[in-house]
Motif scaffolding. Sequence first.
Motif, PDB file in Angstrom:
ATOM      1  N   ASN A 173     -53.293  39.721  45.258  1.00 53.23           N
ATOM      2  CA  ASN A 173     -53.027  40.074  43.864  1.00 53.23           C
ATOM      3  C   ASN A 173     -54.017  39.430  42.906  1.00 53.23           C
ATOM      4  O   ASN A 173     -54.485  40.077  41.955  1.00 53.23           O
ATOM      5  N   LEU A 174     -54.354  38.170  43.136  1.00 56.05           N
ATOM      6  CA  LEU A 174     -55.334  37.519  42.277  1.00 56.05           C
ATOM      7  C   LEU A 174     -56.724  38.113  42.466  1.00 56.05           C
ATOM      8  O   LEU A 174     -57.485  38.249  41.504  1.00 56.05           O
ATOM      9  N   ALA A 175     -57.057  38.466  43.707  1.00 51.29           N
ATOM     10  CA  ALA A 175     -58.358  39.098  43.946  1.00 51.29           C
ATOM     11  C   ALA A 175     -58.470  40.385  43.148  1.00 51.29           C
ATOM     12  O   ALA A 175     -59.510  40.678  42.536  1.00 51.29           O
ATOM     13  N   PHE A 176     -57.398  41.167  43.134  1.00 54.05           N
ATOM     14  CA  PHE A 176     -57.377  42.413  42.366  1.00 54.05           C
ATOM     15  C   PHE A 176     -57.510  42.133  40.870  1.00 54.05           C
ATOM     16  O   PHE A 176     -58.312  42.759  40.169  1.00 54.05           O
ATOM     17  N   GLU A 177     -56.728  41.197  40.375  1.00 46.45           N
ATOM     18  CA  GLU A 177     -56.734  40.894  38.941  1.00 46.45           C
ATOM     19  C   GLU A 177     -58.074  40.337  38.466  1.00 46.45           C
ATOM     20  O   GLU A 177     -58.568  40.713  37.396  1.00 46.45           O
ATOM     21  N   LEU A 178     -58.672  39.468  39.269  1.00 47.94           N
ATOM     22  CA  LEU A 178     -59.806  38.675  38.788  1.00 47.94           C
ATOM     23  C   LEU A 178     -61.171  39.239  39.165  1.00 47.94           C
ATOM     24  O   LEU A 178     -62.184  38.747  38.665  1.00 47.94           O
ATOM     25  N   VAL A 221     -61.342  35.706  45.363  1.00 46.91           N
ATOM     26  CA  VAL A 221     -60.193  35.024  45.960  1.00 46.91           C
ATOM     27  C   VAL A 221     -60.021  35.524  47.387  1.00 46.91           C
ATOM     28  O   VAL A 221     -59.792  36.716  47.624  1.00 46.91           O
ATOM     29  N   ASN A 222     -60.152  34.614  48.338  1.00 43.35           N
ATOM     30  CA  ASN A 222     -60.009  34.953  49.750  1.00 43.35           C
ATOM     31  C   ASN A 222     -59.142  33.901  50.436  1.00 43.35           C
ATOM     32  O   ASN A 222     -58.802  32.873  49.836  1.00 43.35           O
ATOM     33  N   GLY A 278     -66.216  32.255  39.825  1.00 48.02           N
ATOM     34  CA  GLY A 278     -65.425  31.295  40.575  1.00 48.02           C
ATOM     35  C   GLY A 278     -65.156  31.798  41.975  1.00 48.02           C
ATOM     36  O   GLY A 278     -65.125  33.009  42.228  1.00 48.02           O
ATOM     37  N   LYS A 279     -64.991  30.857  42.888  1.00 48.78           N
ATOM     38  CA  LYS A 279     -64.618  31.189  44.270  1.00 48.78           C
ATOM     39  C   LYS A 279     -63.398  30.355  44.632  1.00 48.78           C
ATOM     40  O   LYS A 279     -63.433  29.118  44.562  1.00 48.78           O
TER      41      LYS A 279
END
Length: 275
Positions: free
Chosen positions: A170-175, A182-183, A137-138
Motif C-alpha cells: 500500500n505504501l509503495a502504491f501511495e508513494l 517501499v519493498n 527515499g528507500k
Amino acid sequence: MLLNQRIAIVTGGSNGMGEAIVKKFASEGAIVVIADIHVDRAIQVANEINATGGTCKVFGKVDITDKNQVQYTVQETVKSFGRIDILINCAGGVLSGNGTSDNITMDDWNKVLDLNLNGTMNMILEVLPFMKAEGYGKIVNFTSMGAFNPYSTVLHYHAAKGAIESVTANLAFELAPQGIYVNSVAPGPIRTTFWDKLMPPGEERDRFMENLAEKEVPLGRMGTAEDIAGVALFLSSSLSDFVTGEKINVGGGMGNIISHNSTYLSSKENSIINK
C-alpha cells in the motif's frame, strides 16, 4: 560506492541481520544511524565502523514501540545530516517459543504485534515527512516467509509480518509518484541470535540447523546475515531504481521452489527412480 553519502537509519542494527546491514552499508559509503534497544551493543558496532573510516552514529536507546524515542532519533539524524535517504526496518522478533492457539494469550498477541507491526509503522511515519520533502527515499521492511506459507505456528508474529506485507504494498502504491520506494525482505532460515529464544546455542541446535537446511532449503545450507545484507543493499541503492512494492525471499530457494529432500520423487529415499 553504491551508497556514497546516503543517510540510512537501521533499526535492530546492533546484532544479527541488522548489524550485517549496518556494516555493509557503511562499507558502501553510507552514513548509518543505528536505532536499537540494545544501546551499548549499538555503540560498540558504531565504534568499530568509525575506527575503520566509516561513519556510524547512535543517538541513544530506541525502543521502536516508544514514539518519543523514535522521534528523537529521527530528528537528531536530520539535525546532524540534513535528510534521511534510507530506512531499514529490521527490528522485531518473538517473545519466546511458538505462539499456537493452545498457548497464546491476547497479552502475548498485543506485545508481538506492537513490536513487529506498530514499531515498524512508528519508524515509517516519523521518517516519511523528510523523505517527501526530498522527493526521494528507500524503505525496506522485514517480513517472514511464514506469514502466508507457515513452516511452524507462530500466530502473532506471522500475523504481524503479514500485515507488514500489506503495508509495504500500500505504501509503495501511495508513494511511488513521490519518488519513494517501499519493498520488503522475507528471510528464510538465517543463522542469527533470533534463534536464541527458540532454542539455546549448542550441539543440538547445530544438528537441528543442519537437518533443517538439508530437508527444507533447496540450496542445502542455512543463510547468513551477510546474505540478507546483500539484498538490503540492492533494495537501498540505485541498482533497484525500477523496483517498488516487491517482496524478495532470501531463503536459498525457499518460498520459490522446494528442496529435493522435501519431495519423495527427488529425495534420497526414492531408490526406485534415483539410482
